[in-house]
Design a protein around this motif. Sequence first.
Motif, PDB file in Angstrom:
ATOM      1  N   GLN A   1       0.841  -1.203   0.000  1.00 51.27           N
ATOM      2  CA  GLN A   1       0.000   0.000   0.000  1.00 51.27           C
ATOM      3  C   GLN A   1       0.870   1.245   0.000  1.00 51.27           C
ATOM      4  N   TRP A   2       1.972   1.197   0.761  1.00 51.26           N
ATOM      5  CA  TRP A   2       2.927   2.313   0.736  1.00 51.26           C
ATOM      6  C   TRP A   2       3.552   2.451  -0.635  1.00 51.26           C
ATOM      7  N   LEU A   3       3.913   1.329  -1.263  1.00 49.15           N
ATOM      8  CA  LEU A   3       4.494   1.363  -2.604  1.00 49.15           C
ATOM      9  C   LEU A   3       3.501   1.937  -3.605  1.00 49.15           C
ATOM     10  N   ARG A   4       2.252   1.564  -3.489  1.00 49.24           N
ATOM     11  CA  ARG A   4       1.221   2.079  -4.403  1.00 49.24           C
ATOM     12  C   ARG A   4       1.124   3.594  -4.295  1.00 49.24           C
ATOM     13  N   ARG A   5       1.107   4.120  -3.069  1.00 49.43           N
ATOM     14  CA  ARG A   5       1.026   5.579  -2.891  1.00 49.43           C
ATOM     15  C   ARG A   5       2.261   6.268  -3.451  1.00 49.43           C
ATOM     16  N   LEU A   6       3.420   5.628  -3.280  1.00 47.88           N
ATOM     17  CA  LEU A   6       4.647   6.214  -3.813  1.00 47.88           C
ATOM     18  C   LEU A   6       4.609   6.276  -5.333  1.00 47.88           C
ATOM     19  N   LEU A   7       4.101   5.215  -5.983  1.00 48.43           N
ATOM     20  CA  LEU A   7       4.007   5.202  -7.433  1.00 48.43           C
ATOM     21  C   LEU A   7       2.993   6.233  -7.930  1.00 48.43           C
ATOM     22  N   GLN A   8       1.949   6.467  -7.153  1.00 44.48           N
ATOM     23  CA  GLN A   8       0.962   7.490  -7.520  1.00 44.48           C
ATOM     24  C   GLN A   8       1.597   8.874  -7.565  1.00 44.48           C
ATOM     25  N   GLU A   9       2.457   9.154  -6.604  1.00 43.26           N
ATOM     26  CA  GLU A   9       3.066  10.480  -6.504  1.00 43.26           C
ATOM     27  C   GLU A   9       4.338  10.606  -7.337  1.00 43.26           C
ATOM     28  N   SER A  10       4.854   9.493  -7.825  1.00 45.26           N
ATOM     29  CA  SER A  10       6.096   9.524  -8.585  1.00 45.26           C
ATOM     30  C   SER A  10       5.902  10.223  -9.922  1.00 45.26           C
ATOM     31  N   GLU A  11       6.891  11.036 -10.309  1.00 46.32           N
ATOM     32  CA  GLU A  11       6.883  11.711 -11.592  1.00 46.32           C
ATOM     33  C   GLU A  11       7.598  10.907 -12.675  1.00 46.32           C
ATOM     34  N   VAL A  12       8.080   9.716 -12.323  1.00 50.44           N
ATOM     35  CA  VAL A  12       8.727   8.851 -13.309  1.00 50.44           C
ATOM     36  C   VAL A  12       7.673   8.392 -14.310  1.00 50.44           C
ATOM     37  N   ARG A  13       7.942   8.624 -15.587  1.00 43.97           N
ATOM     38  CA  ARG A  13       6.933   8.352 -16.619  1.00 43.97           C
ATOM     39  C   ARG A  13       6.794   6.867 -16.899  1.00 43.97           C
ATOM     40  N   GLN A  14       7.904   6.130 -16.915  1.00 44.50           N
ATOM     41  CA  GLN A  14       7.872   4.691 -17.189  1.00 44.50           C
ATOM     42  C   GLN A  14       8.271   3.940 -15.919  1.00 44.50           C
ATOM     43  N   GLN A  15       7.323   3.191 -15.364  1.00 43.95           N
ATOM     44  CA  GLN A  15       7.531   2.505 -14.095  1.00 43.95           C
ATOM     45  C   GLN A  15       7.432   0.994 -14.309  1.00 43.95           C
ATOM     46  N   ILE A  16       8.474   0.274 -13.878  1.00 42.16           N
ATOM     47  CA  ILE A  16       8.539  -1.178 -14.060  1.00 42.16           C
ATOM     48  C   ILE A  16       8.730  -1.823 -12.690  1.00 42.16           C
ATOM     49  N   VAL A  17       7.850  -2.756 -12.324  1.00 38.80           N
ATOM     50  CA  VAL A  17       7.919  -3.457 -11.045  1.00 38.80           C
ATOM     51  C   VAL A  17       7.896  -4.956 -11.323  1.00 38.80           C
ATOM     52  N   ILE A  18       8.968  -5.663 -10.947  1.00 39.90           N
ATOM     53  CA  ILE A  18       9.070  -7.105 -11.143  1.00 39.90           C
ATOM     54  C   ILE A  18       9.308  -7.746  -9.783  1.00 39.90           C
ATOM     55  N   LEU A  19       8.402  -8.638  -9.365  1.00 43.36           N
ATOM     56  CA  LEU A  19       8.511  -9.320  -8.084  1.00 43.36           C
ATOM     57  C   LEU A  19       8.735 -10.803  -8.323  1.00 43.36           C
ATOM     58  N   ASP A  20       9.903 -11.282  -7.952  1.00 44.73           N
ATOM     59  CA  ASP A  20      10.251 -12.694  -8.111  1.00 44.73           C
ATOM     60  C   ASP A  20      10.286 -13.321  -6.721  1.00 44.73           C
TER      61      ASP A  20
END
Length: 234
Positions: A73-92
């Motif tokens: 949930q913290w990560l989701r909020r951070l991605l919402q506020e992030s200005e990075v245009r291309q966001q890639i999240v890979i969870l192994d």
Amino acid sequence: MRKTRRFGKQTKVALTQLEKAIVQLFKPDGKPPDTALLYFSGHGLRKNLGIQEGYLATSEVNPDAGNWGLSLQWLRRLLQESEVRQQIVILDCCYSGEVLNFAEADPGDRGKGRDRCFIAASRDFEVAYEEINSQHSVLTAALLKGLEAKQDRWVSNYTLVDLLNQEHHPFPQRPIFANSGEAINFTRKWNSSLVNSTVQISAICPYKGLSYFDCTEADANLFYGRTVLADELL
């Protein structure tokens, strides 16, 4: 994967370290990068006490003591506020399909025109395996294979997902994916024949630095491009 769960067996990673690293990646001081990639290889946990919450396990995780790790949930909020245009999240990690609950982890577009790629190693009820006689997990081995460009064109998040869907292995796990926005280019095979091997390197440097060009035949062959101005001065 062994039944005994070990966190940070070789190098311990504390929750504060992981949080600071992710903040520096997606919300750094100053101008953010165009593209940011978060690749997590470890273990995932799911807390279900009235409200379901997903976590990425860190070295000091202890659910019995209330230490669950990094909150998605913290990560989701951070991605919402992030200005990075291309966001890639890979969870192994084990149960990553449950951890990477797309309704929870995907922050949505919110009108910012973000391009996002989410990849999880397995479904919510599956563990993540390591290939036999290999140092890589099933997902990581498939990623390395899919990112190796075979032709002179880009491997994007969309083409990579297509390749991962076609990958077959004997282990009871199935990666899940979610792409949104425009394609994100990852790798490309460049045609080496474009390099002109016939170019000859001259040993004569035409730039004299602070030295002046003299009225000699050698300097006259190097000094050009000012004919019009020289004629006007004469």
